[in-house]
Structures are given as structure tokens and as C-alpha cells.
Design a protein around this motif. Structure first.
Motif, PDB file in Angstrom:
ATOM      1  N   LYS A   1       0.818  -1.222   0.000  1.00 18.26           N
ATOM      2  CA  LYS A   1       0.000   0.000   0.000  1.00 18.26           C
ATOM      3  C   LYS A   1       0.848   1.267   0.000  1.00 18.26           C
ATOM      4  O   LYS A   1       0.329   2.367   0.164  1.00 18.26           O
ATOM      5  CB  LYS A   1      -0.958   0.036   1.210  1.00 18.26           C
TER       6      LYS A   1
ATOM      7  N   SER B   1      -8.449   7.936   0.226  1.00 17.66           N
ATOM      8  CA  SER B   1      -9.812   7.417   0.090  1.00 17.66           C
ATOM      9  C   SER B   1      -9.972   6.870  -1.323  1.00 17.66           C
ATOM     10  O   SER B   1      -9.562   7.508  -2.294  1.00 17.66           O
ATOM     11  CB  SER B   1     -10.849   8.522   0.345  1.00 17.66           C
TER      12      SER B   1
ATOM     13  N   SER C   1     -17.666  -0.067  -3.557  1.00 19.95           N
ATOM     14  CA  SER C   1     -16.642  -0.264  -2.535  1.00 19.95           C
ATOM     15  C   SER C   1     -16.122   1.075  -2.047  1.00 19.95           C
ATOM     16  O   SER C   1     -16.069   2.055  -2.802  1.00 19.95           O
ATOM     17  CB  SER C   1     -15.479  -1.113  -3.075  1.00 19.95           C
TER      18      SER C   1
ATOM     19  N   GLU D   1     -12.893   2.463   0.535  1.00 21.11           N
ATOM     20  CA  GLU D   1     -11.742   2.158   1.365  1.00 21.11           C
ATOM     21  C   GLU D   1     -11.094   3.447   1.820  1.00 21.11           C
ATOM     22  O   GLU D   1     -10.947   4.398   1.034  1.00 21.11           O
ATOM     23  CB  GLU D   1     -10.729   1.297   0.603  1.00 21.11           C
TER      24      GLU D   1
ATOM     25  N   GLN E   1      -7.581   4.777   3.913  1.00 19.28           N
ATOM     26  CA  GLN E   1      -6.273   4.312   4.349  1.00 19.28           C
ATOM     27  C   GLN E   1      -5.495   5.437   5.016  1.00 19.28           C
ATOM     28  O   GLN E   1      -5.649   6.615   4.657  1.00 19.28           O
ATOM     29  CB  GLN E   1      -5.446   3.807   3.161  1.00 19.28           C
TER      30      GLN E   1
ATOM     31  N   GLY F   1      -6.424   0.756   7.674  1.00 20.27           N
ATOM     32  CA  GLY F   1      -7.544   1.115   6.822  1.00 20.27           C
ATOM     33  C   GLY F   1      -8.866   0.512   7.243  1.00 20.27           C
ATOM     34  O   GLY F   1      -8.945  -0.408   8.063  1.00 20.27           O
TER      35      GLY F   1
ATOM     36  N   TYR G   1     -12.545  -0.846   5.241  1.00 19.25           N
ATOM     37  CA  TYR G   1     -12.989  -1.287   3.921  1.00 19.25           C
ATOM     38  C   TYR G   1     -14.451  -1.704   3.966  1.00 19.25           C
ATOM     39  O   TYR G   1     -14.903  -2.351   4.923  1.00 19.25           O
ATOM     40  CB  TYR G   1     -12.122  -2.460   3.451  1.00 19.25           C
TER      41      TYR G   1
ATOM     42  N   ARG H   1      -6.167  -8.366   9.961  1.00 17.74           N
ATOM     43  CA  ARG H   1      -7.388  -7.848   9.355  1.00 17.74           C
ATOM     44  C   ARG H   1      -8.591  -8.563   9.962  1.00 17.74           C
ATOM     45  O   ARG H   1      -8.647  -9.799   9.973  1.00 17.74           O
ATOM     46  CB  ARG H   1      -7.361  -8.053   7.842  1.00 17.74           C
TER      47      ARG H   1
END
Length: 786
Positions: free
Chosen positions: A62, A356, A400, A402, A404, A418, A420, A495
């Protein structure tokens, strides 16, 4: 023998490239550097002008990192590598460009791709309630369905193949790894690339990429692609499409807004249309079980017997048929894809970036598959209907979001965290009418009324709908303690995922039903990596990673039988190293994985009147599936002009015996499309010539024979595919004018033909049928660059 001959030819071609700097190009504007001996390089002797291999940037964690400093097994295909192989869609990577990455069609259809890494290869994940085992991402946006993955690629900067479970940073359905496609972004400076090419099989391709000059804080980029190819196998029925053809078109626009130095907003929208026809399914043999053969005209078939073939049916298990023996109605299958995504990046200080990613995507598929003619049931006999036309539709949309945070705490800790959210709705239906009718003597046939093939008039075999909602929170940090000269790096992460999934099978065999399933899962997927810098050029690591694939239900089941998720734990040791002043790069990884509750597919083909039904049940295998392997990659800058590369993957998988739900017998099962041994060799040469640059590329790709189905031991063929490209680039036109590139390319240069999918389902009624790979293709391209 054919493989040995082709390997010899590749070695000869590689040798020829190696001596090119010493002979043919001596008259170039600037002479190429002579290669130095390995002994001289080791001794530190002068090496002329040989330069180091370039660094490769990846985003697997990432954040942007150097490939050699990232303790993950990653293979990267750059934009130039994709161009050298004439890769226009993910379908083109099925030749084994990355030995650990396996790509195949579902059935013989180009409208849905099966993608696997490290023995994680879901064979039939193209149903609404089924999931992939390898996550596919475009600019960080997850693509939820296998449908639409064969679309034209739109100006890809690189493809990162992340091997092994990626459950911590990438989430569910990444047991085998992730395939991350990174596109080229707007620059704010004017530039244009226009490409056009032609090839055999009536192929044509064109591209237009325009970077517009910035207007204030806004930069705009447009990309358009067209890629077409005629049929590999012609259809003798007039007016109908042939087999193995495609017509792929895509368009994307991007806008980048940079109002301040620490804030960037990227808005992108794309639309694609992939028209394609399936590969022809040939009858590879007849009566392999050795049953008693009764004449074609017999009115009945005694037990233990098999009807003779109709006189016009051809058996060919050696090479792809250029013209089908049976003409059938065949239309284009059409995959329509579209999407929009918004990426925001804000850097409040040098040690923190907030991101984002908001995305919405759709895929709609209308599938037409009449690939077998009289090569599989129903082939009942005189005056009977035959040729199964598989008609299916799939409609999916997803959203979706996300968020971060990527940053550093001092000089010792780098972190990423993050949130999600993913929401998906998908539905499908399918029908299988017959389109042909035999004449009495089997020497001819008639085409039936097409009404049952038209949407709204079909007898529906199945109709289903599924919804999925997934939420996750994740974090990962790398700590470099103040010991061992900052050479030790410890990474830990995890996660939490919450999944809610439900579905309904509303129609079976054209009768209304109300079969449902619902499941909720919670998972915590940890990851720990310990890495050590032996020196500036050698890094070793040990990694423990986990992942899981969500459960679901089979819409091909008569009762919508559900199955649970599967979980994987993986242990990996790796080394990444540069040698000889970074002119030689060697990377290696060894892994061992344990997968619990493996999802195994069992199918049963039954004849229902004048049609057939493929019933599929998915079972969670008992016990532990064990997968182990080794992956090697190497690259050497021999001279400034010549670069050699090689990679190898060994994968061994053992699935516990599983009870077949149709026969009740506990049997051995397999992992499809996973060769035990696969390797790739490549040579790239580049040198000045006549005021321009001459480039030559050749690659050779081998894979052992594999199974095509979980339940059958019968294997496909091994393969050995060679690709090549010659180009003259940077041809100047005039001062301030564009540069020109001319190229000649070939895929499957030696016209290797092998069965990549072999199906024994109908041995008792006719024989094995299967599909051959695409034969040799070649063409010319011209590109103008401003």
C-alpha cells in the motif's frame, strides 16, 4: 520430440542474440558494449559500459517500495514487457508469462477467466454466489467477478503478481495472492501515442492515448483501445460466427486535480465491450472405454454398448480444426463493463498520507456457447435433436469504499491502516436448447426453429441471485529496531472481516423454486514477517500469512446446495539479491501452505430429453490440503544491449480424498490448471541503428500437463509456447515532429498446439472432447509518439 526441437530453436535464437553486438550491429551509430566474462565481473575487472538493472517500484504494501526491499514474493510485468509479448488482455497471459500465475477460460468461453496462483485455482467461480481465490485489482479497486476479466487492457503501467495469501492488506478471496493492475496517470504535459496494427486471422488493433496539457490545477488523460481477431475455427453454417474470435473495445477518461502540493484527487471512468466466441470443442477420441459399437441407424443401444458416430462427425485429437465439422448457430457473447472511481490523497505532513478510494462497477454478460456440435450429448441418433446451445446471462454491480492511513512514526516504524466496505449484487440465468436435428442416415442435419434461443422464449435451467456485504478493518506496521545496524525489520499485521452473504435459486428446470442460503462469517487474518538485510544487496525474510475464501452456494445445483468458506495458512522463506554491481538479480521463495475445508467441485452431465444439464455440487473437502513449492526468478544485464531473464515455479498440491455427492464414493481429487513444473526464459536486445533503436525480444514458456477438473485424474497436454518481437523505435521524422516505431510480432511462434482443457465427462456415450490453444498469430504494428 517436438518440445525438444522447439527448446533447441529457442537456445539457438538466444545464442544468436548474444552474439549480435559482435557482428550484425557493428555498423550502428554507437557500438554496443562487448560482453564481459563472469570471471572478470567477479574479479571487479573493467566491464566497459555495462549498466545496472533498473529498480522496480511496487505497491504491494500500500506504499511505493523497491521490489528488492519488499519481503513478499512478487513478479512484475512492466509496460514494455507487456508490449513485447503483445499482451492485449489478461487472456494473453495464459501462455505462462509468469510461471506461478495460471489463467484459463471457464469451459471454452472467453467471457469468464479462471485465475490461479500457487495452487489456488477455483474452477467454476463464475456463478453469483461463488468467489475467486485470487483477487484482481485495477488501481486498488477489487473486481468482484471473473466475468469481464478478458476485457481490453487500457494503458497499463505494470502488473504486479503478489504470490501467497494477501488476507491482511487485500482481504478475503486472496488465498493464492493478488493480481494488481496499475494504470498510467495524467501528467499535465501534452503527449500522444497512436498505434495501429494488422495480423493474421483478420486481426486488427489500434490505440490512442492522449495526455492533455494542464489547465490550471487540472490534468486530463484519455485512452481508447480496439483489438479484434477473426475466428480460429470457421463455422460452416452460413451467416453464423466462427469460434475463438474476439472484438474488444475500451475507453477511459481520467482527471487529476492538484489544487495544492499536498492534495490530489483522481477521478476515472471507463467503459468496455468484449465481444467474443468460445473456442471449438473437438472430439479428441471415440469410445475410449472400448464398448461394443452398434450402427448409427440402430433404434436402441443395449447396455454396455455405444452408438457409432454419424458419418460426418470428425475425430481429431492432434491439432486444432480450422473448419468445424458441424455448422451450428453461434452468436457473439458480449461482456459489457463500466465503472467510475475516485482516489483522494491528502498529506498533512511528511510522515502521513490519508487516502480514500471510492468505486462503483458493473458487468453485464450475454453468453452464447454452441461449441461442441455433435461432439458431446445429446447425440441420440437418427431424426433426433442435438448440439447443446448454452445460453446464459449474468448481471452484477458493486460498490466499494476504502480509507487508508499510510505513514511513519519517527525513523523506526512504518505503518498502514484502513477501513474497507464492499457491497455486491449479482444474478444469472441459463438455458440449454438444442439447435440441430439429425437426418435419418446421419450424413446431414437441419437447423431448428431459433425461437427457444431468444430471451423470453427460453426454457430456463436455472435462475439465481446473490448479495454480499463485507466490512473490514486492517493494520500493518514494520519496525526497524536500533540493533544490528538497522538491518532487521519486523512486520506484523492483521485484518478483521465481517461477511454477510445470501442468495436464492428461484428457478430450476424451468420450474419456480425458492431455495435459499445465508451465511455470516467473521475472520481475523494475521501476518508476520521477519526480514534481514545481509548487506545492501542481499535481503532474506521469513513470512507467515493467512487468508480465506468466502463460502456460497452452487446455482448449478438442483437444490442450491451451500458450502462453507475455506481458510489457508502459509509459511514462506525468501531471498532477494543483486550481484555484480546490480547487473545480476536473483530472487527465490519456498512456501508451504495448509488449506482447510477446500472447496471442491463435482459435476454430473445428464441428458434430459433433447438437451443436457450440467449439475454441479461443491463440497468442502475434509482434512487439510497441503500445497508446497519453490519459485525462482533471475535477470542479468549481460551488456548494455542484452538482458536475459528466467523464472521457474514448482508447485505440488495434495487434496484429501473427498466423497463424490453423485456416486457416494470417496475418491481422489485434484487442483485444476496447476502444473508441477513451469518455467520461462527471455532475452531482450536493444542497440542504436541508423539513427534509431533496434529492439529484439524472445520468450519461451513451458508448463507440465495439468488436470482440467477437480474430480478427474485425466490430464491436459504439456505446453511450450514461444513469443517474439522485433522493433525499430525512436525513428525521428523532423525537428519537433513525432517519433515512429515499427514492429513485427508473433505469439506462439512455432505454432505449438496442445489441449489445454480435456473433458472425459461423456466417455460412456461418445468420447473425450477438449479445446486447443490459439495457433500462431503474427502481425505488424506502427506507433506514432508525440
Amino acid at each position: 520430440m517436438q518440445h525438444r526441437t522447439q527448446i533447441r530453436n529457442v537456445l539457438l535464437l538466444g545464442s544468436a542474440l548474444a552474439v549480435v553486438p559482435m557482428s550484425a550491429w557493428a555498423a550502428a551509430d554507437a557500438p554496443a558494449s562487448a560482453p564481459s566474462s563472469p570471471a572478470a565481473l567477479e574479479a571487479g575487472a573493467p566491464v566497459g559500459e555495462v549498466t545496472a538493472l533498473t529498480d522496480v517500484v511496487v505497491t504491494a504494501t500500500k506504499r511505493e517500495t523497491n521490489l528488492q526491499d519488499t519481503p513478499i514474493a512478487i513478479s512484475v510485468m512492466s509496460r514494455e514487457a507487456l508490449e513485447n509479448r503483445h499482451v492485449q488482455s489478461l487472456m494473453d497471459l495464459a501462455d505462462g508469462a509468469v510461471p506461478g500465475l495460471r489463467i484459463a477460460t471457464f469451459e471454452a468461453r472467453q467471457s469468464a477467466l479462471t485465475i490461479g496462483i500457487r495452487g489456488i485455482v477455483p474452477n467454476d467461480a463464475n456463478q453469483p454466489a461463488r468467489e475467486q481465490g485470487v483477487g484482481v485489482y485495477v488501481d486498488g479497486v477489487y473486481l468482484g467477478r471473473q466475468h469481464g476479466l478478458g476485457a481490453a487492457l487500457l494503458d497499463i503501467e505494470r502488473i504486479e503478481v503478489l504470490k501467497g495469501p494477501q488476507g491482511t492488506l487485500f482481504g478475503r478471496n486472496t488465498e493464492g495472492g493478488a493480481l494488481s493492475l496499475v494504470t498510467r496517470k495524467p501528467t499535465g504535459e501534452f503527449g500522444m501515442r497512436a498505434k495501429a496494427g494488422v495480423g493474421n486471422l483478420n486481426a486488427y488493433n489500434s490505440e490512442l492515448h492522449v495526455d492533455f496539457a494542464a489547465i490550471g490545477d487540472f490534468a486530463v488523460k484519455m485512452d481508447g483501445v480496439i483489438s479484434t481477431q477473426g475466428p480460429v475455427t470457421k463455422n460452416p453454417l452460413p451467416g453464423e460466427e466462427g469460434f475463438g474470435a474476439y472484438d474488444r473495445r475500451g475507453l477511459r477518461g481520467q482527471v487529476r486535480w492538484t489544487p495544492t502540493a499536498n492534495f490530489t484527487a483522481d477521478l476515472a471512468a471507463d467503459i468496455g465491450k468484449d465481444k467474443n466466441t468460445p473456442f471449438y470443442s473437438q472430439l479428441l477420441n471415440f469410445n475410449p472405454n472400448g464398448l461394443k459399437v452398434v450402427p448409427w441407424t440402430s433404434t436402441s443401444i443395449p447396455s454396455g454398448s455405444i452408438r457409432a458416430l454419424a458419418p460426418i462427425v470428425q475425430v481429431n485429437g492432434d491439432s486444432i480444426m480450422k473448419v468445424a465439422d458441424i455448422g451450428v448457430p453461434q452468436q457473439w457473447s458480449v461482456d459489457d463493463t463500466k465503472g467510475v472511481d475516485l482516489h483522494l490523497s491528502y498529506r498533512p505532513n511528511d510522515n502521513l498520507e490519508l487516502r480514500s478510494i471510492t468505486a462503483y462497477r458493473e458487468v453485464a454478460v450475454e453468453q452464447y456457447d454452441n461449441i461442441a456440435g455433435a461432439h458431446r450429448p445429446p447425440v441420440v441418433g437418427p431424426n433426433a435433436n442435438f448440439s447443446r446451445y448454452s445460453l446464459a446471462g449474468l448481471w452484477q454491480h458493486q460498490f466499494s469504499q476504502e480509507v487508508q492511513a499510510v505513514g511513519s512514526l519517527g525513523d523506526r516504524i512504518d505503518y498502514v491502516g484502513g477501513l474497507y466496505y464492499f457491497k455486491e449484487t449479482a444474478s444469472d440465468d441459463a438455458a440449454t436448447p438444442s439447435t440441430n436435428r439429425w437426418n435419418a442416415d446421419g450424413t446431414g442435419y437441419t437447423i431448428l426453429d431459433p425461437t427457444p434461443t431468444i430471451r423470453g422464449f427460453r426454457s430456463i435451467d436455472r435462475q439465481s441471485r446473490a448479495e454480499s456485504e463485507s466490512k473490514a478493518v486492517y493494520g500493518q506496521a514494520t519496525w526497524t529496531p536500533a540493533v544490528l545496524n538497522d538491518a532487521l525489520h519486523v512486520t506484523a499485521g492483521g485484518r478483521f472481516t465481517w461477511d454477510d452473504k445470501s442468495g436464492v435459486l428461484s428457478k430450476v428446470n424451468n420450474a419456480a423454486t425458492n431455495f435459499t442460503f445465508q451465511e455470516k462469517n467473521e475472520r481475523f487474518n494475521p501476518m508476520v514477517t521477519v526480514a534481514y538485510d545481509v548487506n545492501d544487496d542481499v535481503n532474506v525474510y521469513a513470512k507467515y500469512a493467512t487468508g480465506y475464501r468466502a463460502g456460497g452456494a452452487s446455482s448449478r445445483s438442483l437444490t442450491y446446495r451451500s458450502f462453507g468458506p475455506e481458510d489457508i495458512k502459509s509459511y514462506e522463506l525468501g531471498v532477494k539479491s543483486d550481484w555484480l554491481d546490480s547487473r545480476l538479480r536473483l530472487n527465490a521463495a519456498a512456501f508451504y501452505s495448509e488449506r482447510e475445508d477446500s472447496q471442491i467441485d463435482f459435476s454430473l452431465v445428464t441428458v434430459i430429453g433433447a438437451s443436457t444439464r450440467n449439475t454441479l455440487e461443491t463440497i468442502n473437502a475434509p482434512g487439510t490440503t497441503k500445497i508446497k513449492g519453490v519459485e525462482l526468478e533471475g535477470m542479468a544485464r549481460v551488456t548494455d544491449a542484452l538482458t536475459l531473464s528466467a523464472s521457474y515455479a514448482y508447485t505440488d498440491a495434495e487434496v484429501p480424498p473427498t466423497r463424490n455427492p453423485f456416486s457416494g464414493v470417496v475418491q481422489q481429487v485434484f487442483i485444476a490448471f496447476t502444473p508441477k513444473n513451469a518455467f520461462n526464459l527471455a532475452a531482450d536486445y536493444s542497440a542504436p541503428m541508423f539513427g534509431a533503436t533496434f529492439k529484439a525480444h524472445v520468450d519461451a514458456n513451458y508448463a507440465d500437463a495439468t488436470q482440467a477438473f477437480d474430480q478427474f485424474e485425466l490430464k491436459n497436454d504439456s505446453s511450450f509456447i514461444v513469443n517474439g518481437r522485433l522493433a525499430l523505435t525512436d525513428i525521428a521524422t523532423r525537428d519537433g515532429g513525432p517519433s515512429i516505431e515499427l514492429a513485427l510480432w508473433s505469439r506462439n511462434l512455432f505454432n505449438e498446439q496442445y489441449v489445454y482443457r480435456r473433458d472425459p465427462s461423456n466417455r460412456a456415450t461418445i468420447g473425450d472432447y477438449g479445446n486447443f490453444n490459439t495457433p500462431r498469430t503474427f502481425g505488424l504494428e506502427a506507433m506514432v509518439r508525440y
